[in-house]
Design a protein around this motif. Structure first.
Motif, mmCIF file in Angstrom:
data_model
loop_
_atom_site.group_PDB
_atom_site.id
_atom_site.type_symbol
_atom_site.label_atom_id
_atom_site.label_comp_id
_atom_site.label_asym_id
_atom_site.label_seq_id
_atom_site.Cartn_x
_atom_site.Cartn_y
_atom_site.Cartn_z
ATOM 1 N N SER A 15 73.133 11.253 82.169
ATOM 2 C CA SER A 15 71.769 11.577 82.550
ATOM 3 C C SER A 15 71.746 12.849 83.377
ATOM 4 N N SER A 17 71.078 16.402 84.295
ATOM 5 C CA SER A 17 70.188 17.401 83.718
ATOM 6 C C SER A 17 70.503 18.802 84.221
ATOM 7 N N ALA A 328 70.461 4.891 79.189
ATOM 8 C CA ALA A 328 70.552 6.346 79.001
ATOM 9 C C ALA A 328 71.509 6.984 79.996
ATOM 10 N N ALA A 329 71.623 6.389 81.191
ATOM 11 C CA ALA A 329 72.427 7.009 82.245
ATOM 12 C C ALA A 329 73.771 6.323 82.464
#
Ligand SMILES: Nc1ncnc2c1ncn2[C@@H]1O[C@H](COP(=O)(O)OP(=O)(O)OP(=O)(O)O)[C@@H](O)[C@H]1O
Length: 387
Positions: A15, A17, A328-329
């Motif tokens: 995750s 970014s 997702a993470a």
């Protein structure tokens, strides 16, 4: 190198970014008389700008090799391959493994600093602490006046009497004071990333907890990204935003701290949580992990944890698992992570990480007062005690 079935896509794998550091397919190999010792095996990891990442694993799992790799500092005759990229906030990405020795020296103190366990061995015993600061500032062409003023501020931030510490020889300070002084020295050149390898290992429990509080304060005040490497999972759980777990020279699970503590997918992570002696759970519920960690010259085939894993099947012996997203993470390298959650219950479910939550709910001022009081007490009552 492990042969993974597939590789997870970049979108799935993390995750992160805004990475400040990126390690891709890092591998460290020592050619030994008894064979090739692969002590870092295809490790990929991104570190988010501004986060505190905890890297945990048993002794000998490759944590220090990972730390050294971030600064191309693997000791000879070890050979590091792969990619390490540093992303300054302004400016072009830096290929760390392609730097000249002079560029690397600059990167090491001014952009990415490291603190190792056992502060005493990092100091020159014949030099006063002031000389260490001045030597570091001069070597990097920093203004002595500005740098020493920052040194005073940093030492005070770490609840040390800056004048007294600067006028001391390293042996005149307790272990906790030395370790805090080393942290101050590491950040005096205003690096963006601080990598700490077992920075509190030689200290008593109270001093460990106090340093954790101080690191949180330093991180906020100086906008640092931190990597905290340790075998002490409960300790780092109090500090880290994310955790990455190493087993047998590989990263096997990573994710947000609370998610990983309460929904760990890898049987090894779950076993590690259940085996940790100072979690807030009854002693009789502690379960040591059966078997022993692999020899880097003779790592088991497939999933290297399979000989110790209660869920292992023929598939685990034959094929190393790919990283799979749990969320997702949160990713895990295990064929059977969906079964692990039910098959290996956690003995701490409610308690782990509650310190972190409590801390987050506590007003900042009371935390600071508590830390200062603890530090003063420890420095006055046990000058030699935690050395
Ligand atoms: N100079 C060296 N030559 C050969 N092998 C080495 C060398 N230094 C370390 N190793 C091996 O590399 C492996 C990983 O070591 P590393 O120090 O990274 O583990 P670690 O997880 O940091 O352990 P610890 O928590 O005990 O510090 C170990 O098997 C170790 O024996």
């Amino acid at each position: 190198m492990s042969t993974h079935e597939t590789t997870v896509t970049d979108e799935q794998s993390h995750s992160v970014s805004d990475p400040i550091l990126e390690i891709r397919n890092a591998e460290v190999v020592f050619e030994m008389d008894r064979g090739v010792s692969r002590v870092l095996d295809d490790v990929s990891l991104e570190i988010e700008r501004g986060e505190i990442l905890g890297v945990v694993g048993e002794s000998g799992s490759g944590k220090s090799m990972l730390a050294s790799s971030t600064l191309d500092a693997v000791v000879e005759p070890g050979v590091l391959t792969g990619e390490v990229t540093y992303y300054p906030e302004d400016g072009d990405p830096v290929d760390v493994l392609d730097l000249t020795p002079a560029e690397l020296r600059r990167l090491r103190w001014e952009e990415i600093a490291m603190v190792f366990q056992g502060a005493m061995s990092s100091f020159n015993p014949t030099m006063k602490i002031r000389d260490h600061f001045e030597e570091t500032l001069e070597a990097h062409d920093y203004s002595l006046r500005d740098g020493m003023s920052r040194a005073h501020e940093l030492l005070s931030d770490l609840y040390l009497d800056s004048e007294r510490v600067l006028d001391s020889y390293p042996h005149e300070l307790s272990g906790g004071m030395q370790q805090r002084t080393l942290i101050a020295l590491s950040v005096v050149l205003q690096p963006n990333v601080l990598v700490m390898d077992e920075p509190t290992a030689a200290l008593d429990l109270l001093m460990q907890r106090s340093i954790i509080s101080l690191l949180e304060e330093l991180k906020s005040k100086y906008d640092l990204t931190m990597v905290f490497i340790t075998h002490d999972l409960p300790l780092v759980a109090e500090l880290a935003d994310r955790l990455a777990v190493m087993y047998a020279f590989e990263l096997i699970e990573q994710g947000p701290t609370q998610e990983l503590l309460h929904d760990a997918g890898h049987p090894y992570t779950r076993a590690l949580l259940n085996s940790t002696p100072n979690l807030d759970a009854p002693l009789e519920e502690m379960r040591p992990i059966p078997g022993s960690a692999p020899d880097p010259v003779d790592v088991p085939t497939g999933c290297s944890y399979h000989p110790r894993c209660s869920l292992a099947t023929d598939r685990c012996v034959a094929k190393a698992p790919a990283s799979e997203p749990i969320t997702a993470a949160h990713t895990v390298d295990c064929h059977h992570w969906k079964d692990a959650v039910d098959a290996i219950s956690l003995n701490h479910r409610k308690q782990v990480g509650s310190e972190t939550q409590n801390r987050q709910q506590r007003p900042e001022t009371s935390d600071r007062t508590r830390t200062r009081t603890e530090m003063n007490h420890q420095d006055q009552t046990s000058p030699e005690g935690d050395r």
